[in-house]
Design an enzyme around this catalytic site. Structure first.
Site, short mmCIF file in Angstrom:
data_model
loop_
_atom_site.label_atom_id
_atom_site.label_comp_id
_atom_site.label_asym_id
_atom_site.label_seq_id
_atom_site.Cartn_x
_atom_site.Cartn_y
_atom_site.Cartn_z
N LYS A 1 13.79 -58.25 -1.17
CA LYS A 1 13.87 -56.92 -0.56
C LYS A 1 14.39 -57.04 0.87
O LYS A 1 15.29 -56.32 1.28
CB LYS A 1 12.46 -56.30 -0.55
CG LYS A 1 12.41 -54.91 0.04
CD LYS A 1 10.97 -54.46 0.29
CE LYS A 1 10.14 -54.59 -0.96
NZ LYS A 1 8.84 -53.89 -0.83
N LYS B 1 3.60 -62.19 2.84
CA LYS B 1 2.65 -61.12 2.53
C LYS B 1 1.25 -61.67 2.73
O LYS B 1 1.04 -62.89 2.69
CB LYS B 1 2.82 -60.67 1.08
CG LYS B 1 2.26 -59.30 0.79
CD LYS B 1 3.22 -58.17 1.15
CE LYS B 1 2.54 -56.82 1.01
NZ LYS B 1 3.50 -55.71 1.14
N ASP C 1 -0.06 -52.21 4.30
CA ASP C 1 0.18 -52.05 2.86
C ASP C 1 -1.04 -51.28 2.36
O ASP C 1 -1.70 -50.60 3.16
CB ASP C 1 0.33 -53.43 2.18
CG ASP C 1 0.83 -53.33 0.74
OD1 ASP C 1 2.04 -53.21 0.54
OD2 ASP C 1 0.01 -53.36 -0.20
P1 NDP Z 1 -2.28 -46.65 0.68
O1 NDP Z 1 -3.49 -47.48 0.73
O2 NDP Z 1 -1.95 -45.77 1.82
O3 NDP Z 1 -2.31 -45.72 -0.62
C1 NDP Z 1 -2.42 -46.27 -1.90
C2 NDP Z 1 -2.54 -45.12 -2.89
O4 NDP Z 1 -2.49 -45.67 -4.21
C3 NDP Z 1 -3.86 -44.37 -2.79
O5 NDP Z 1 -3.67 -43.05 -3.20
C4 NDP Z 1 -4.74 -45.14 -3.78
O6 NDP Z 1 -5.80 -44.37 -4.31
C5 NDP Z 1 -3.73 -45.46 -4.86
N1 NDP Z 1 -4.12 -46.71 -5.54
C6 NDP Z 1 -4.23 -47.94 -4.98
N2 NDP Z 1 -4.64 -48.83 -5.89
C7 NDP Z 1 -4.78 -48.16 -7.03
C8 NDP Z 1 -5.17 -48.52 -8.33
N3 NDP Z 1 -5.51 -49.80 -8.63
N4 NDP Z 1 -5.20 -47.55 -9.29
C9 NDP Z 1 -4.85 -46.27 -8.98
N5 NDP Z 1 -4.49 -45.86 -7.76
C10 NDP Z 1 -4.45 -46.79 -6.81
O7 NDP Z 1 -1.08 -47.68 0.36
P2 NDP Z 1 0.48 -47.46 0.55
O8 NDP Z 1 0.84 -46.05 0.30
O9 NDP Z 1 0.86 -48.09 1.83
O10 NDP Z 1 1.06 -48.40 -0.60
C11 NDP Z 1 1.34 -47.91 -1.92
C12 NDP Z 1 2.31 -48.84 -2.61
O11 NDP Z 1 3.53 -48.91 -1.86
C13 NDP Z 1 1.85 -50.29 -2.77
O12 NDP Z 1 2.39 -50.81 -3.98
C14 NDP Z 1 2.52 -50.99 -1.60
O13 NDP Z 1 2.69 -52.38 -1.84
C15 NDP Z 1 3.85 -50.27 -1.58
N6 NDP Z 1 4.58 -50.35 -0.33
C16 NDP Z 1 4.03 -49.91 0.85
C17 NDP Z 1 4.74 -49.96 2.02
C18 NDP Z 1 4.24 -49.38 3.29
O14 NDP Z 1 5.02 -49.31 4.24
N7 NDP Z 1 3.00 -48.96 3.38
C19 NDP Z 1 6.09 -50.58 2.05
C20 NDP Z 1 6.62 -50.92 0.75
C21 NDP Z 1 5.87 -50.82 -0.37
P3 NDP Z 1 -7.26 -44.52 -3.66
O15 NDP Z 1 -7.17 -43.90 -2.31
O16 NDP Z 1 -8.15 -43.81 -4.61
O17 NDP Z 1 -7.52 -46.01 -3.60
#
Ligand code: NDP
Length: 447
Positions: A115, A127, A167
């Site tokens: 990426k 990571k 993350d």
């Molecule tokens: P957050 O912690 O802000 O949000 C994660 C979201 O996904 C929450 O709504 C959470 O629900 C839900 N979630 C997490 N784990 C599970 C699970 N096992 N089953 C169902 N729902 C789940 O994380 P981000 O938004 O930062 O990250 C989301 C994704 O994006 C990840 O895959 C991350 O690796 C990827 N990503 C993030 C980046 C960033 O800049 N933040 C950059 C590139 C990729 P709940 O609150 O109920 O746990």
């Protein structure tokens, strides 16, 4: 199907990394794409570039003791996998979630190499994270955990060495506590050591929004390549965290109607379109479960638990929660319901069967490596601003992000075309990212 040489490399990865199934999945996906590259570039095989890329440069595992508000001591495990520094300092986020173990950190670190290569910016791949669960913990408990985590991590990172970010479970609050402890231990105001900082202490405009906005920009490019746009399209976004919220915001600005989003307790269906202010209030400010959104939104919005979000009919799907959340069956359902484009906001949210279903059905499928690269790209811009003691405006930063996403989209298509796989964004992203890293590794000698 894997090329014979790649198959033996993959067998070796399975043997050397037992039980790390997410890491195996991430390696296999890349190896499946790069067969044609080896035919054209025998020098990569001669120098064992692939074998070297599959082995992290360094893996750090450490104890994180901390005390809760009642005085009870807890022990978590911390990780940092410094995977590849051929293109620049290791760069990649920290995940705090109970599911975190070495295999998850390695899958994320491995993906991050390609990426980051694809962004064209000078950043390597890494990571980290911990099996700590911030859910239900007070601010003070989160602070104590972050301070203990950084008390070990600080000796491994630095603006020219390794630069973490957020993350899952690590947002601006956690980044603030982590940076505060780094500063205190080292007696250095080294802003470029971590990204995703708050604006008051060295953060960059648009970093918070970047992954979600970038994913929406990428999908917009895919839709344009199909001769269409977001305008009036039904969109479903999974998750309601950092990536999901800002993906929803940008999709709405581009004219799409987001009718559903989720968290780990279930999903909300809101036919009028998600009320973003309410969603931010419930999830970001009050840190409630998603059911509270439906209660407050009233008529027309329903909270559904125990079922797959992907049963909601849509034309565009943006999985933005976690890995392997779209199975083969979910993908079949999405295709049957008229989905034409999928942009992965999360890392590896679609299983290999799901990807196959989408590609065979002619759905435009943007893999996370490309579609969510806007987050790390904007982190690299944050490092650039920190290094020059500068700060750019929101408009300028967003414009840079949009250009980067447009370029990534173009490079994916171009690489896919060059290797006879037109329209295959997965192959395009893997090939382009791989070649950039491989060429740098060749030039740097046996490292
Ligand atoms: P957050 O912690 O802000 O949000 C994660 C979201 O996904 C929450 O709504 C959470 O629900 C839900 N979630 C997490 N784990 C599970 C699970 N096992 N089953 C169902 N729902 C789940 O994380 P981000 O938004 O930062 O990250 C989301 C994704 O994006 C990840 O895959 C991350 O690796 C990827 N990503 C993030 C980046 C960033 O800049 N933040 C950059 C590139 C990729 P709940 O609150 O109920 O746990």
């Amino acid at each position: 199907m894997l090329h014979e040489r790649l198959s033996s490399i993959y067998d070796n990865v399975l043997r050397r990394n037992p039980g790390e199934i997410e890491f195996h999945q991430a390696v296999r996906e890349v190896l499946e794409s790069i067969g044609p590259v080896l035919g054209k570039h025998p020098e990569y095989a001669e120098s064992k570039i692939i074998e070297r890329i599959c082995e992290p440069e360094r893996q750090i595992i450490f104890r994180v003791p901390w005390e809760d508000d009642q005085g009870e001591v807890h022990i978590n495990r911390g990780f940092r996998v410094e995977f590849n520094s051929a293109l620049g300092p290791y760069k990649g986020g920290l995940r705090f979630h109970p599911s975190v173990y070495l295999g998850i950190v390695k899958f994320l670190g491995f993906e991050q190499i390609f990426k980051n290569g694809l962004t064209g910016l000078p950043i390597g791949g890494g990571k980290g994270g911990s099996d700590f669960d911030p859910k239900g913990r007070s601010d003070r408990e989160v602070m104590r955990f972050c301070q203990s985590f950084m008390t070990e991590l600080y000796r491994h990172i630095g603006e020219y060495t390794d630069v973490p970010a957020g993350d899952i479970g690590v947002g601006q609050r956690e980044v603030g506590y982590l940076f505060g402890q780094y500063k205190r231990i080292t007696n250095r105001y080294e802003s470029g050591v971590i990204t995703g900082k708050g604006l008051s202490y060295g953060g960059a405009q648009v970093r918070t929004e970047a992954t979600g906005y970038g994913c929406a920009f990428f999908v917009d490019e895919m839709l344009k390549a199909r001769g269409t746009s977001f305008d009036g399209r039904r969109v479903v976004v999974s998750g309601s965290g950092n990536v999901a919220v800002y993906a929803i915001e940008k999709v709405q600005q581009l004219g799409g109607v987001v009718v559903a989003c989720s968290d780990s307790s279930g999903y909300v269906l809101d036919e009028k379109g998600i009320d973003l202010d309410l969603l931010k209030q419930v999830k970001q400010v009050e840190r409630h479960r998603l059911g509270v959104y439906a209660e407050r939104r009233g008529e027309g919005a329903a909270f559904v638990s125990g079922q797959s979000l992907w049963e909601v009919p849509c034309e565009v799907a943006m999985p933005s929660a976690t890995q392997n959340e779209i199975t083969g069956r979910d993908a079949e359902l999405l295709v049957r319901n008229g989905c034409v484009a999928v942009g992965e906001g999360a890392n590896m949210p679609t299983t290999p069967e799901g990807i196959r279903v989408f590609q065979e059905a002619g759905v435009s499928f943007g893999p996370g490596k490309a579609a969510n690269a806007g987050g790390v790209a904007t982190s690299a811009l944050e490092m650039q601003q920190n290094a020059s003691r500068d700060s750019w405006t929101f408009e300028f930063s967003e414009q840079r992000l949009q250009t980067i996403m447009r370029d990534i989209h173009g490079r994916c298509l171009q690489s896919a075309d060059e290797y006879g796989l037109p329209g295959n964004y997965v192959a395009g992203a893997n090939i382009d990212g791989f070649k950039r890293v491989a060429d740098a590794m060749l030039s740097l000698g046996l490292i």
